[in-house]
Scaffold this active site. Structure first.
Site, PDB file in Angstrom:
ATOM      1  N   ARG B 128       6.826 -71.826   9.603  1.00 45.42           N
ATOM      2  CA  ARG B 128       7.048 -73.199  10.250  1.00 45.42           C
ATOM      3  C   ARG B 128       7.602 -74.151   9.078  1.00 45.42           C
ATOM      4  O   ARG B 128       7.661 -75.332   9.442  1.00 45.42           O
ATOM      5  CB  ARG B 128       5.629 -73.522  10.495  1.00 45.42           C
ATOM      6  CG  ARG B 128       4.957 -72.779  11.343  1.00 45.42           C
ATOM      7  CD  ARG B 128       3.587 -73.506  12.191  1.00 45.42           C
ATOM      8  NE  ARG B 128       3.199 -72.437  13.180  1.00 45.42           N
ATOM      9  CZ  ARG B 128       2.473 -71.485  12.691  1.00 45.42           C
ATOM     10  NH1 ARG B 128       1.887 -71.388  11.492  1.00 45.42           N
ATOM     11  NH2 ARG B 128       2.020 -70.736  13.628  1.00 45.42           N
ATOM     12  N   GLY B 188      -5.913 -66.529   8.986  1.00 48.18           N
ATOM     13  CA  GLY B 188      -6.537 -65.228   9.195  1.00 48.18           C
ATOM     14  C   GLY B 188      -8.160 -65.013   9.815  1.00 48.18           C
ATOM     15  O   GLY B 188      -8.668 -64.105   9.642  1.00 48.18           O
ATOM     16  N   ASN B 256     -11.064 -72.374  13.140  1.00 46.97           N
ATOM     17  CA  ASN B 256     -12.326 -71.863  13.738  1.00 46.97           C
ATOM     18  C   ASN B 256     -13.202 -71.023  12.814  1.00 46.97           C
ATOM     19  O   ASN B 256     -12.508 -70.224  11.859  1.00 46.97           O
ATOM     20  CB  ASN B 256     -11.938 -71.153  14.954  1.00 46.97           C
ATOM     21  CG  ASN B 256     -10.731 -70.220  14.528  1.00 46.97           C
ATOM     22  OD1 ASN B 256      -9.695 -70.266  14.442  1.00 46.97           O
ATOM     23  ND2 ASN B 256     -11.212 -68.878  14.621  1.00 46.97           N
ATOM     24  N   ASP B 298     -13.032 -71.124  19.871  1.00 44.39           N
ATOM     25  CA  ASP B 298     -11.522 -71.051  18.858  1.00 44.39           C
ATOM     26  C   ASP B 298     -11.053 -72.315  18.981  1.00 44.39           C
ATOM     27  O   ASP B 298      -9.641 -72.698  19.140  1.00 44.39           O
ATOM     28  CB  ASP B 298     -10.695 -70.240  19.406  1.00 44.39           C
ATOM     29  CG  ASP B 298      -9.334 -69.880  18.629  1.00 44.39           C
ATOM     30  OD1 ASP B 298      -9.542 -70.155  17.483  1.00 44.39           O
ATOM     31  OD2 ASP B 298      -8.150 -69.419  19.242  1.00 44.39           O
ATOM     32  N   TRP B 468       5.994 -75.941  23.852  1.00 41.24           N
ATOM     33  CA  TRP B 468       5.239 -75.501  22.580  1.00 41.24           C
ATOM     34  C   TRP B 468       5.880 -76.038  21.190  1.00 41.24           C
ATOM     35  O   TRP B 468       6.094 -75.137  20.306  1.00 41.24           O
ATOM     36  CB  TRP B 468       5.132 -73.860  22.692  1.00 41.24           C
ATOM     37  CG  TRP B 468       4.013 -72.996  22.011  1.00 41.24           C
ATOM     38  CD1 TRP B 468       4.172 -72.501  20.821  1.00 41.24           C
ATOM     39  CD2 TRP B 468       2.629 -73.109  22.135  1.00 41.24           C
ATOM     40  NE1 TRP B 468       2.959 -71.965  20.399  1.00 41.24           N
ATOM     41  CE2 TRP B 468       1.933 -72.257  21.333  1.00 41.24           C
ATOM     42  CE3 TRP B 468       2.090 -73.495  23.408  1.00 41.24           C
ATOM     43  CZ2 TRP B 468       0.674 -72.149  21.421  1.00 41.24           C
ATOM     44  CZ3 TRP B 468       0.694 -73.166  23.316  1.00 41.24           C
ATOM     45  CH2 TRP B 468       0.054 -72.557  22.462  1.00 41.24           C
TER      46      TRP B 468
END
Lengths: 126, 559
Positions: B128, B188, B256, B298, B468
Site C-alpha cells: 500500500r 496476520g 480483529n 471480522d 475499493w
C-alpha cells in the site's frame, strides 16, 4: 452449504455391461447390488467433495474465489480444469505457480484427491 | 571554477533537496501541495488538497499525461509519493521511481520473497505504499521485512526481518515517519498471529520498540480474554496510522481477534478492534478506544483514521474521525480518547447503538447468538464492513468525509468448537461460514459524503460493485476515486454528480493523489484490479475486467 454433487457428477460407467452378465433369475438381486454399489460410490464421492469444499474454503478461496466463483482474472479459474488435467492440478498445488505458493507438506495426497473431486464436480466441462 | 562555486552554493543552500525530505517538510506536508510526502498526504490523513486549478469547471479538460506499466498482475493498492519531480510507488514485487512529468522509469528495485510467503496472505498480494525521509525510502514486504532504499538510486540500504510466515505474519502497509521514528504495522489475524506495532530507527533499521496489541497473562487487558490471554491472537495493524505532532500521539487502527469464530474467546478481547494512541518515541500507549469488543464478525478496526478540528456545540474540538468497519462513524476527542459521536453510516443490525459513556456497542439478539451458538444468523454489514482498508478523505472547509462504502449483509454461521480448539499459528483462523446478502437493487456500494457527527449522507452515489479505492478531495470542489470496472472519476464534492471519468485498463483499487509542478496541477493514480473483494466475492459486473497494473498521471489539456 451442502451441494447436490450427484446431480453434477457424470453417470457411472460400466453399469450396463454388469447387468448384461446377470442371469434372468438374478436380475433383481443384481440390480439391487448395483444400486447399493452405485449409491455407496456416490456417497463416497459426496463425502470427498464435501471435505474438498472445506479444504478449498480454508486454503484456496482467498485467491480463487468463494465457492469457486472466480471473477478476478488475477488467479486461475479452477472450474476450467478438465477431467484429464489431474496431473496439472497436482503439479501446480505441490510446486506453486506464478503468485501461488507451494502447498507441499501442508496438503496430504488424500486431501488433494478431495480437492480435485470438489473442483471437478463444479467444472465447466464434465 | 565558477560552476564549482555555484554547485557548492546550491548544496549549501539546499542540504536535503537532492536527497529527500526532512522532518519539518513532513510536519508541513498539508501546506506543500506541490508534493505528496506521506501516506494520507499529511499527518492528519485528510487527503485534502488546497489545489484548485483542476476544478468543477476545468475538469472536463483533464487528460492523461502518461502511463507506466507496473508489470504486476496481483493488484495495485499503493499510494504514490511525489517529491522533487519524482513519483515513488510500490507494488508487491517492486519499488520504482518514475519521472513525474514524463513517466520515464528512473530506477526499479525488485522485491523477492520466498514462494511460501503467500500461504499466509489472506486478502490480496499487494502493497500500500512507502514513506520517505532524509534521502531514504522505506517500505514493507510480504515476507514481513522492513527495508530502506536510497531514494536516488533505489539501492537497498538496510533490511530488517520483523515477522515470519510460520507465525502467520505478513506486511502490506506503508510505514509512517513520526517524530523521527519509522513506525509500521503487520497483518496476520486470519492466521493466528499475535499483533503488534513497531518503531524503528530510520538510519539503520534498529528496532526501538514493539507494542503488542494483544496481551499475555499479567499484562494490561489480559483478563478480557479466556485463560488470561495465554493464547490470545489477532489484533493486526495492517494499515497506516496518523500523527498529531502537537499531542505527540500516533493513532493506529487495530484489527480483529482470531479466530473470527468467537465460541472460545468470551470477553472483550483487548486490544483488538481498537484505536490505540501511542507515543512515537517509545510505543507507550496513552489511551485506547475499542469499537467492537468480543467481535465475531471480522469488524477489523483498521479503516483510515483522520485528524480534524471541528466546532462542536460552538466550541473548537480536536477530534479523530473513523468510518468504522462495523458500520458506525466514530468521532473521538483525540487527546483523551473520549467518545463524542458514533452513528451508523450504512445499514447496521449487529448493534442498536453505541453507549455514549462507555463507548460500548449495544448488541442485538442475533449478535449474542453469533457469539455463543452455532446457529445461522443474518447480519449487516458483511465482514467486508461498511468500508474497508481503502482510505476516505475529509474536506476541512465543510467538515464532510468522503467514504466509499460497501452496502450488503451476510448469512453467518460459526463452525463447531471442534474446528477451532486445536488451531495453531499459520492455520486459517476463520472457522465460520459466510455468504453475502446483496440488496435487491443490485447496488453493492456507494460513494458517500458523510457528516461525521451524525453519520448521515449528504449525498450518495450507488455502484454495482463497491469501490475499493481511496478518495481524494480538493479545494477545486472535486472528489477523485476509482471503480472496480476501471473508471477513474471526478465527482462534484457538493452535489455528488460525476463530472468526469476516464476508463483505465483494469479495475482501480489505488489511492489518488494530486500535486503541482511549475504552476500546473496533476492527478496520479494506479489501475490494476485485485484485493480481497475482487478475489473472493462472486460479482458478474467484473467478468470482463482484466488484471494488469499501470500508473497514470493526468493534467489539463490547454484550451
Amino acid at each position: 452449504m451442502i451441494r447436490a454433487y450427484r446431480a453434477c457428477r457424470p453417470p457411472l460407467a460400466g453399469g450396463l455391461p454388469f447387468l448384461r452378465r446377470c442371469t434372468t433369475g438374478r436380475v433383481v438381486l443384481c440390480a439391487l447390488c448395483l444400486l447399493v454399489g452405485a449409491t455407496s460410490r456416490a456417497l463416497a464421492q459426496d463425502e470427498a467433495a464435501a471435505r474438498g469444499e472445506r479444504l478449498y474454503a480454508k486454503y484456496c478461496s482467498n485467491c480463487h474465489g468463494d465457492d469457486l466463483q472466480n471473477n478476478s482474472g488475477v488467479a486461475f479459474d479452477l472450474r476450467r480444469l478438465k477431467a484429464d488435467e489431474h496431473a496439472r492440478f497436482v503439479n501446480s498445488v505441490l510446486h506453486g505457480k506464478n503468485a501461488m505458493p507451494s502447498w507441499q507438506g501442508v496438503l496430504a495426497p488424500a486431501q488433494l484427491d478431495d480437492l480435485w473431486t470438489y473442483i471437478r464436480a463444479h467444472g465447466y466441462e464434465q | 571554477m565558477k560552476s564549482v562555486f555555484y554547485a557548492a552554493l546550491l548544496v549549501a543552500a539546499y542540504p536535503f533537496s537532492a536527497f529527500g525530505q526532512t522532518a519539518s517538510d513532513l510536519l508541513n506536508a498539508a501546506d506543500t501541495p506541490q508534493s505528496v510526502l506521506t501516506y494520507g498526504i499529511s499527518y492528519s490523513q485528510q487527503r485534502f488538497s488546497p489545489l484548485t486549478q483542476i476544478n468543477r469547471q476545468t475538469v472536463k479538460r483533464l487528460v492523461p499525461a502518461w502511463s507506466y506499466s507496473m508489470n504486476n498482475n496481483t493488484g495495485e493498492e499503493s499510494q504514490p509519493l511525489v517529491y522533487n519531480g519524482v513519483i515513488y510507488i510500490t507494488s508487491q514485487n517492486k519499488t520504482v521511481a518514475v519521472d513525474a512529468l514524463t513517466g520515464k522509469e528512473i530506477w526499479n528495485t525488485p522485491v523477492d520473497y520466498p514462494p511460501d510467503t503467500t500461504r499466509v496472505v489472506c486478502c490480496g498480494i499487494v502493497n500500500r505504499g512507502a514513506a520517505i525521509y532524509e534521502g531514504k525510502l522505506f517500505r514493507t514486504t510480504l515476507d514481513a521485512r522492513v527495508i530502506a532504499l536510497d531514494m536516488k538510486t533505489g539501492k537497498q540500504i538496510w533490511s530488517v526481518k520483523s515477522g515470519d510466515a510460520k507465525d502467520g505474519i505478513a506486511m502490506t502497509s506503508a510505514p509512517l515517519i513520526a517524530d523521527g521514528v519509522l513506525i509500521t504495522g503487520m497483518a496476520g489475524a486470519e492466521y493466528g498471529s499475535r499483533g503488534y506495532v513497531e518503531g524503528y530507527d530510520p538510519n539503520d533499521g534498529k528496532r526501538l520498540w514493539r507494542h503488542y496489541t494483544v496481551p499475555r497473562p499479567g499484562e494490561p487487558g489480559a483478563d478480557s480474554w479466556p485463560d488470561h490471554a495465554a493464547n490470545a491472537s489477532g489484533g493486526s495493524s495492517w494499515t497506516t496510522g496518523s500523527f498529531d505532532p502537537e499531542l505527540d500521539l500516533v493513532y493506529w487502527g487495530i484489527g480483529n481477534p482470531a479466530p473470527w469464530n468467537a465460541l472460545l474467546r468470551r470477553g472483550d478481547d483487548l486490544y483488538t478492534n481498537s484505536i490505540l494512541a501511542l507515543r512515537p518515541k517509545t510505543g507507550e500507549m496513552a489511551w485506547y478506544f475499542q469499537t467492537s469488543p468480543n467481535d465475531p464478525f471480522d469488524h477489523d478496526n483498521i479503516t483510515s483514521i483522520i485528524l480534524a478540528d471541528l466546532t462542536i456545540n460552538g466550541k473548537p474540538a480536536k477530534v479523530l474521525l473513523q468510518a468504522g468497519r462495523n458500520g458506525f462513524y466514530y468521532v473521538l476527542d483525540r487527546k483523551s480518547g473520549q467518545l463524542i459521536a458514533a452513528n451508523p453510516y450504512v445499514k447496521v443490525t449487529w448493534a442498536t447503538g453505541v453507549d455514549k459513556e462507555t463507548g460500548k456497542p449495544e448488541w442485538t439478539e442475533t449478535t449474542k447468538k453469533a457469539i455463543a451458538y452455532t446457529e445461522e444468523i443474518q447480519t449487516w454489514p458483511h465482514i467486508t464492513g461498511g468500508t474497508n482498508w481503502y482510505p476516505s478523505s475529509f474536506d476541512p472547509r465543510t467538515a464532510t468525509a468522503y467514504v466509499n462504502t460497501t452496502d450488503y449483509g451476510m448469512k453467518y454461521q460459526p463452525d463447531p468448537i471442534d474446528e477451532i480448539k486445536n488451531l495453531k499459528p499459520g492455520d486459517s483462523y476463520r472457522a465460520v461460514k459466510i455468504s453475502p446478502i446483496f440488496n435487491a437493487d443490485g447496488m453493492r456500494g456507494h460513494l458517500r459524503a458523510i457528516d461525521p457527527l451524525t453519520g448521515k449522507s449528504k449525498w450518495a452515489i450507488p455502484f454495482k460493485s463497491p469501490n475499493w479505492a481511496g478518495t481524494l478531495v480538493t479545494a477545486g470542489g472535486l472528489v477523485f476515486t476509482g471503480e472496480l470496472t476501471g473508471e477513474f472519476i471526478a465527482v462534484d464534492s457538493d452535489t455528488g454528480k460525476i463530472l468526469w471519468q476516464f476508463q483505465t485498463p483494469s479495475g482501480i483499487i489505488g489511492q489518488p493523489v494530486t500535486w503541482e509542478h511549475d504552476g500546473k496541477q496533476y492527478v496520479t493514480v494506479t489501475s490494476g484490479t485485485g484485493g480481497v473483494y475482487v478475489l473472493k466475492t462472486p460479482d458478474p459486473n467484473l467478468a470482463h475486467v482484466p488484471p494488469g497494473g499501470t500508473l497514470w498521471t493526468f493534467k489539463l489539456i490547454d484550451e
